[in-house]
Scaffold this motif. Structure first.
Motif, PDB file in Angstrom:
ATOM      1  N   ASN A 277       0.836  -1.201   0.000  1.00 30.10           N
ATOM      2  CA  ASN A 277       0.000   0.000   0.000  1.00 30.10           C
ATOM      3  C   ASN A 277       0.870   1.250   0.000  1.00 30.10           C
ATOM      4  O   ASN A 277       2.092   1.194   0.174  1.00 30.10           O
ATOM      5  N   GLN A 278       0.206   2.373  -0.195  1.00 34.98           N
ATOM      6  CA  GLN A 278       0.934   3.628  -0.320  1.00 34.98           C
ATOM      7  C   GLN A 278       1.655   3.988   0.975  1.00 34.98           C
ATOM      8  O   GLN A 278       2.719   4.606   0.954  1.00 34.98           O
ATOM      9  N   LYS A 279       1.084   3.579   2.108  1.00 30.98           N
ATOM     10  CA  LYS A 279       1.714   3.873   3.394  1.00 30.98           C
ATOM     11  C   LYS A 279       3.070   3.190   3.488  1.00 30.98           C
ATOM     12  O   LYS A 279       4.016   3.747   4.070  1.00 30.98           O
ATOM     13  N   PHE A 280       3.191   1.998   2.920  1.00 32.37           N
ATOM     14  CA  PHE A 280       4.471   1.275   2.884  1.00 32.37           C
ATOM     15  C   PHE A 280       5.512   2.102   2.137  1.00 32.37           C
ATOM     16  O   PHE A 280       6.652   2.262   2.601  1.00 32.37           O
ATOM     17  N   ALA A 281       5.125   2.645   0.975  1.00 33.54           N
ATOM     18  CA  ALA A 281       6.062   3.454   0.189  1.00 33.54           C
ATOM     19  C   ALA A 281       6.438   4.731   0.934  1.00 33.54           C
ATOM     20  O   ALA A 281       7.587   5.172   0.898  1.00 33.54           O
ATOM     21  N   GLU A 282       5.471   5.332   1.628  1.00 30.59           N
ATOM     22  CA  GLU A 282       5.737   6.582   2.338  1.00 30.59           C
ATOM     23  C   GLU A 282       6.680   6.356   3.527  1.00 30.59           C
ATOM     24  O   GLU A 282       7.624   7.121   3.733  1.00 30.59           O
ATOM     25  N   LEU A 283       6.409   5.319   4.310  1.00 30.24           N
ATOM     26  CA  LEU A 283       7.216   5.088   5.510  1.00 30.24           C
ATOM     27  C   LEU A 283       8.661   4.761   5.169  1.00 30.24           C
ATOM     28  O   LEU A 283       9.586   5.148   5.891  1.00 30.24           O
ATOM     29  N   LEU A 284       8.872   4.044   4.057  1.00 32.36           N
ATOM     30  CA  LEU A 284      10.225   3.645   3.679  1.00 32.36           C
ATOM     31  C   LEU A 284      10.818   4.529   2.583  1.00 32.36           C
ATOM     32  O   LEU A 284      11.931   4.272   2.117  1.00 32.36           O
ATOM     33  N   ASP A 285      10.076   5.535   2.158  1.00 36.02           N
ATOM     34  CA  ASP A 285      10.558   6.471   1.128  1.00 36.02           C
ATOM     35  C   ASP A 285      10.985   5.749  -0.142  1.00 36.02           C
ATOM     36  O   ASP A 285      12.038   6.045  -0.725  1.00 36.02           O
ATOM     37  N   PHE A 286      10.175   4.792  -0.602  1.00 36.91           N
ATOM     38  CA  PHE A 286      10.438   4.108  -1.863  1.00 36.91           C
ATOM     39  C   PHE A 286       9.786   4.897  -3.003  1.00 36.91           C
ATOM     40  O   PHE A 286       8.587   5.199  -2.930  1.00 36.91           O
ATOM     41  N   PRO A 287      10.522   5.246  -4.052  1.00 33.40           N
ATOM     42  CA  PRO A 287       9.905   5.963  -5.181  1.00 33.40           C
ATOM     43  C   PRO A 287       8.921   5.063  -5.923  1.00 33.40           C
ATOM     44  O   PRO A 287       9.097   3.839  -5.979  1.00 33.40           O
ATOM     45  N   SER A 288       7.879   5.678  -6.496  1.00 33.82           N
ATOM     46  CA  SER A 288       6.865   4.901  -7.212  1.00 33.82           C
ATOM     47  C   SER A 288       7.460   4.182  -8.413  1.00 33.82           C
ATOM     48  O   SER A 288       7.005   3.096  -8.779  1.00 33.82           O
ATOM     49  N   THR A 289       8.492   4.754  -9.019  1.00 30.34           N
ATOM     50  CA  THR A 289       9.112   4.100 -10.182  1.00 30.34           C
ATOM     51  C   THR A 289       9.758   2.775  -9.805  1.00 30.34           C
ATOM     52  O   THR A 289       9.922   1.900 -10.641  1.00 30.34           O
ATOM     53  N   LEU A 290      10.114   2.626  -8.530  1.00 29.90           N
ATOM     54  CA  LEU A 290      10.729   1.387  -8.078  1.00 29.90           C
ATOM     55  C   LEU A 290       9.694   0.303  -7.827  1.00 29.90           C
ATOM     56  O   LEU A 290       9.969  -0.882  -8.005  1.00 29.90           O
ATOM     57  N   LEU A 291       8.472   0.698  -7.442  1.00 22.56           N
ATOM     58  CA  LEU A 291       7.463  -0.269  -7.032  1.00 22.56           C
ATOM     59  C   LEU A 291       6.423  -0.573  -8.091  1.00 22.56           C
ATOM     60  O   LEU A 291       5.811  -1.645  -8.073  1.00 22.56           O
ATOM     61  N   ASP A 292       6.196   0.330  -9.038  1.00 22.04           N
ATOM     62  CA  ASP A 292       5.069   0.207  -9.956  1.00 22.04           C
ATOM     63  C   ASP A 292       5.221  -0.910 -10.976  1.00 22.04           C
ATOM     64  O   ASP A 292       4.226  -1.375 -11.536  1.00 22.04           O
ATOM     65  N   HIS A 293       6.418  -1.340 -11.273  1.00 27.20           N
ATOM     66  CA  HIS A 293       6.619  -2.293 -12.367  1.00 27.20           C
ATOM     67  C   HIS A 293       7.081  -3.660 -11.867  1.00 27.20           C
ATOM     68  O   HIS A 293       7.696  -4.417 -12.602  1.00 27.20           O
ATOM     69  N   GLY A 294       6.764  -3.977 -10.625  1.00 29.74           N
ATOM     70  CA  GLY A 294       7.152  -5.276 -10.096  1.00 29.74           C
ATOM     71  C   GLY A 294       8.598  -5.264  -9.637  1.00 29.74           C
ATOM     72  O   GLY A 294       9.496  -4.877 -10.385  1.00 29.74           O
ATOM     73  N   VAL A 295       8.811  -5.671  -8.416  1.00 31.12           N
ATOM     74  CA  VAL A 295      10.160  -5.625  -7.857  1.00 31.12           C
ATOM     75  C   VAL A 295      10.293  -6.766  -6.863  1.00 31.12           C
ATOM     76  O   VAL A 295       9.301  -7.224  -6.274  1.00 31.12           O
ATOM     77  N   ASP A 296      11.505  -7.246  -6.670  1.00 30.40           N
ATOM     78  CA  ASP A 296      11.718  -8.315  -5.708  1.00 30.40           C
ATOM     79  C   ASP A 296      12.412  -7.782  -4.458  1.00 30.40           C
ATOM     80  O   ASP A 296      12.851  -6.631  -4.405  1.00 30.40           O
ATOM     81  N   PHE A 297      12.481  -8.642  -3.455  1.00 28.47           N
ATOM     82  CA  PHE A 297      13.044  -8.261  -2.162  1.00 28.47           C
ATOM     83  C   PHE A 297      14.507  -7.860  -2.299  1.00 28.47           C
ATOM     84  O   PHE A 297      14.968  -6.915  -1.657  1.00 28.47           O
ATOM     85  N   ALA A 298      15.241  -8.575  -3.151  1.00 28.84           N
ATOM     86  CA  ALA A 298      16.671  -8.283  -3.320  1.00 28.84           C
ATOM     87  C   ALA A 298      16.881  -6.880  -3.872  1.00 28.84           C
ATOM     88  O   ALA A 298      17.799  -6.165  -3.455  1.00 28.84           O
ATOM     89  N   THR A 299      16.039  -6.460  -4.813  1.00 29.25           N
ATOM     90  CA  THR A 299      16.174  -5.126  -5.405  1.00 29.25           C
ATOM     91  C   THR A 299      15.916  -4.047  -4.362  1.00 29.25           C
ATOM     92  O   THR A 299      16.652  -3.050  -4.280  1.00 29.25           O
ATOM     93  N   LEU A 300      14.877  -4.218  -3.552  1.00 30.24           N
ATOM     94  CA  LEU A 300      14.576  -3.240  -2.504  1.00 30.24           C
ATOM     95  C   LEU A 300      15.694  -3.212  -1.464  1.00 30.24           C
ATOM     96  O   LEU A 300      16.072  -2.135  -0.979  1.00 30.24           O
ATOM     97  N   LEU A 301      16.208  -4.379  -1.137  1.00 27.25           N
ATOM     98  CA  LEU A 301      17.296  -4.447  -0.165  1.00 27.25           C
ATOM     99  C   LEU A 301      18.533  -3.733  -0.681  1.00 27.25           C
ATOM    100  O   LEU A 301      19.169  -2.955   0.037  1.00 27.25           O
ATOM    101  N   ARG A 302      18.880  -3.964  -1.936  1.00 25.55           N
ATOM    102  CA  ARG A 302      20.041  -3.296  -2.532  1.00 25.55           C
ATOM    103  C   ARG A 302      19.827  -1.785  -2.569  1.00 25.55           C
ATOM    104  O   ARG A 302      20.752  -1.001  -2.297  1.00 25.55           O
ATOM    105  N   PHE A 303      18.619  -1.354  -2.901  1.00 26.23           N
ATOM    106  CA  PHE A 303      18.302   0.075  -2.937  1.00 26.23           C
ATOM    107  C   PHE A 303      18.538   0.702  -1.562  1.00 26.23           C
ATOM    108  O   PHE A 303      19.122   1.789  -1.450  1.00 26.23           O
ATOM    109  N   ASN A 304      18.097   0.026  -0.504  1.00 32.51           N
ATOM    110  CA  ASN A 304      18.271   0.554   0.852  1.00 32.51           C
ATOM    111  C   ASN A 304      19.741   0.602   1.256  1.00 32.51           C
ATOM    112  O   ASN A 304      20.190   1.558   1.890  1.00 32.51           O
TER     113      ASN A 304
END
Length: 651
Positions: A277-304
């Motif tokens: 949900n959008q609250k997840f993106a807001e709390l972790l400051d993930f850009p919509s371009t990172l989440l909108d097209h399908g992403v895996d845990f490894a990609t989010l982890l590397r981004f962080n």
């Protein structure tokens, strides 16, 4: 293989020929001897059976010969035979044809094998769970099964070999299954598309709501030219219904998590992010371009990691592998993480039975701030900002253990401001509070940053510091005396105060933290008793005196409760020796302490606030005795009671 015989032919047919008449003067019909007649006729029937004008092979002037295969009856059995014809011209210009017949049963066996394979292929096609159609290069139907006509809802009248692709698709076009428009135009467009012989895959819905999947693959001849294509048709109505139900469930789930006040993420068994949900993106400051097209845990982890979310990471790949290995364990987890921007997240992860896990992210920043503030208030003196008594008592055991580990002394300095009550009584509590805040600041600046400074109540302060020898505690006490000797300026007034400081050392004086604090308190009272504005170390004699005083206080309270005092009356005579009055004297004989003189217990009673109760007891008993005397005939004009027992609050 063996030779079956030879055939001789003339330009003109024999006189007794019963076959069809010649076609033209330039063409002669071949004839054959009786032995090959049936064979020859069968050959022509098979090879030229589709001709409408004749079943005979015509030989023109340009022909030099031909050959053919066929079947014939020999001895009541079907045999395979080959006929070869050679045309020669004589010196006279006459053309002759010679024929050779050979029997070869291998062709018959090959035909039987091909027939069996065709039968097997037809059985397989008929048994397929999907519809099948095979078209040739001219887009004509060559193979099919009933399932294809059932799925496409085509009439059985079109189920014959050679029907055109256009005729088949004209039916759904006329029913509007290809959308609005001229059916013939729609047919022409699809025929043109089919002639490109490209792989295709599409889903179509019937007017009655059924769905089917169309998949087409072209095939090619040995030269790579298109030879046709194979189309399969699968009824996916149930699949589409299941997909619709799943989509409805996903929509409901998404609606639910979108309205939750917490962030939510759902990773599947392959660690792919499939819901959030959008609250997840807001709390972790993930850009919509990172989440909108399908992403895996490894990609989010590397981004962080790359943006420093987890601090400095020296080996990125090793860190990622370790975190991914932990994530793949799919075990419940709960943790709290403070992001670089100061936001505090409480994260709860719960695995799901089918694999993967759901995580809930709560922003507890404000909650933790409030908790920290409450802890600060619980451990901090509200007026001065120093450590309060409760925090001091909770930290003293740890500090004693630390001193033991360091093989040092722990010095406790108990500080009391002399004449502070005079400030409160003279200028009021507001000025008194200002003086206390100033005194706390002087104490804070006098000790080291690693030392502990506390206010334990009223005008009493405590400093705790590590020392290697007693003289270091003396130096700190002297420094405090010097700083407190400066006048306290509050508004336009100055207040001159001095401290009385008592010092106790761990472990020399006491090993128990609470007893250590009491020892410093006793030493402070010794300094105050010696005039104040000085410091004094705790000694064993102080402890013994304090123990004796404490015991005296306990027995004194019991004496009041059990009415253990008694009065004596000292007669007062005039000049003639006549008794004119009596002075009341308080006496106390204790079962444990024996006869305790007033000079010993009265100061203690005054210090602990017992004198009002004692004064009331003395006054009641004295008056009672005076009345008894008067009733007995002893009329004393008055009796005298010590003024120290008659404070206004005792009356």
């Amino acid at each position: 293989m063996r030779w079956g015989g030879a055939i001789g032919f003339a330009i003109s047919p024999p006189a007794k020929w019963s076959g069809p008449k010649p076609f033209a003067a330039s063409t002669a019909l071949l004839w054959m001897n009786r032995r090959l007649g049936k064979c020859f006729w069968r050959i022509f029937t098979l090879r030229i059976g589709t001709c409408s004008s004749t079943k005979w092979k015509r030989l023109t002037a340009a022909d030099k010969g031909w050959s053919s295969t066929g079947w014939c009856l020999k001895g009541g059995q079907i045999r395979s035979c080959i006929v070869q014809v050679v045309v020669l011209t004589t010196p006279e210009g006459k053309r002759l044809a010679y024929g050779i017949n050979r029997f070869d049963d291998r062709y018959l066996a090959l035909d039987a094998a091909l027939t069996e394979k065709a039968r097997t292929l037809n059985a397989v096609i008929a048994a397929l769970p999907v519809g099948l159609m095979v078209f040739d290069a001219e887009l004509r139907l060559r193979y099919w099964n009933d399932r294809a006509f059932d799925i496409l809802d085509l009439p059985r009248s079109l189920a014959y070999e050679g029907v055109s692709f256009a005729d088949l698709i004209r039916v759904p076009a006329s029913r509007g299954e290809y959308g609005p428009g001229d059916p013939e135009q729609l047919v022409a467009e699809r025929v043109a598309l089919a002639k490109t012989f490209r792989p295709h895959r599409l889903e179509r819905q019937h007017p009655d709501g059924r769905w089917h999947l169309v998949q087409g693959e072209p095939f090619f001849d040995a030269q790579g030219r298109p030879a046709g294509f194979v189309s399969t048709f699968t009824d996916i109505t149930a699949l589409k219904a299941a997909e619709a139900a799943a989509q409805t469930a996903r929509d409901r789930l998404q609606t639910l998590i979108d309205h939750l006040p917490s962030g939510v993420s759902f990773f599947d068994a392959e660690l792919q992010l499939i819901a959030w949900n959008q609250k997840f993106a807001e709390l972790l400051d993930f850009p919509s371009t990172l989440l909108d097209h399908g992403v895996d845990f490894a990609t989010l982890l590397r981004f962080n990691v790359e943006r420093g979310e987890y601090g400095a990471v020296t080996n990125l790949e090793a860190y990622l592998e370790e975190r991914l290995r932990a994530a793949r364990s799919f075990v419940p987890h709960e943790l709290e993480r403070t992001r670089p921007n100061g936001r505090v997240l409480h994260i709860i992860g719960q695995p799901v039975p089918s694999g993967g896990f759901v995580s809930i992210y709560q922003d507890v920043t404000e909650q933790r701030r409030i908790e920290a503030e409450l802890r600060r208030r619980a451990l901090t003196d509200e007026l001065t900002g120093l450590t309060n008594r409760a925090a001091l008592l909770s930290q003293l055991p740890r500090l004693c253990e630390e001193a033991k580990r360091r093989a040092e002394h722990l010095a406790v300095l108990f500080i009391d401001l002399d004449r502070f009550k005079w400030v409160n009584d003279t200028a009021g509590h507001e000025v008194g509070d200002a003086v206390l805040r100033a005194a706390a600041e002087r104490l804070r600046t006098a000790v080291r940053a690693s030392d502990l400074a506390a206010r334990v109540g009223g005008d009493e302060f405590v400093a705790v510091t590590f020392v290697t020898e007693a003289t270091q505690a003396s130096e700190l006490a002297q420094r405090l005396l010097e700083r407190f000797a400066l006048p306290f300026e509050v508004g336009e007034n100055q207040w001159q105060l001095s401290p009385s400081i008592g010092i106790a050392l761990y472990p020399d004086d006491e090993r128990d933290p609470n007893a250590l604090l009491r020892a410093a308190d006793l030493a402070m009272y010794r300094a105050k008793g010696e005039g104040g504005n000085r410091f004094a170390f705790f000694t064993r004699s102080l402890h013994e005196a304090a123990t004796s005083r404490s015991r005296l206080e306990q027995r004194l309270r019991l004496a009041i409760h059990h009415d253990a005092f008694h009065l004596v009356f000292q007669p007062i005579c005039d000049r003639t020796g006549a008794i004119v009055s009596a002075e009341v004297l308080l006496r106390w004989r204790d079962e444990e302490l024996g006869e305790v003189p007033p000079a010993r217990f009265v100061p203690v009673a005054e210090q602990v606030g017992l004198m009002p109760a004692i004064g009331r007891w003395v006054l009641r008993r004295a008056l009672y005795q005076w009345v008894q005397w008067r009733q007995a005939g002893l009329r004393l004009p008055s009796i005298a009671v010590c003024a120290s027992a008659l404070r206004h609050d005792a009356l």
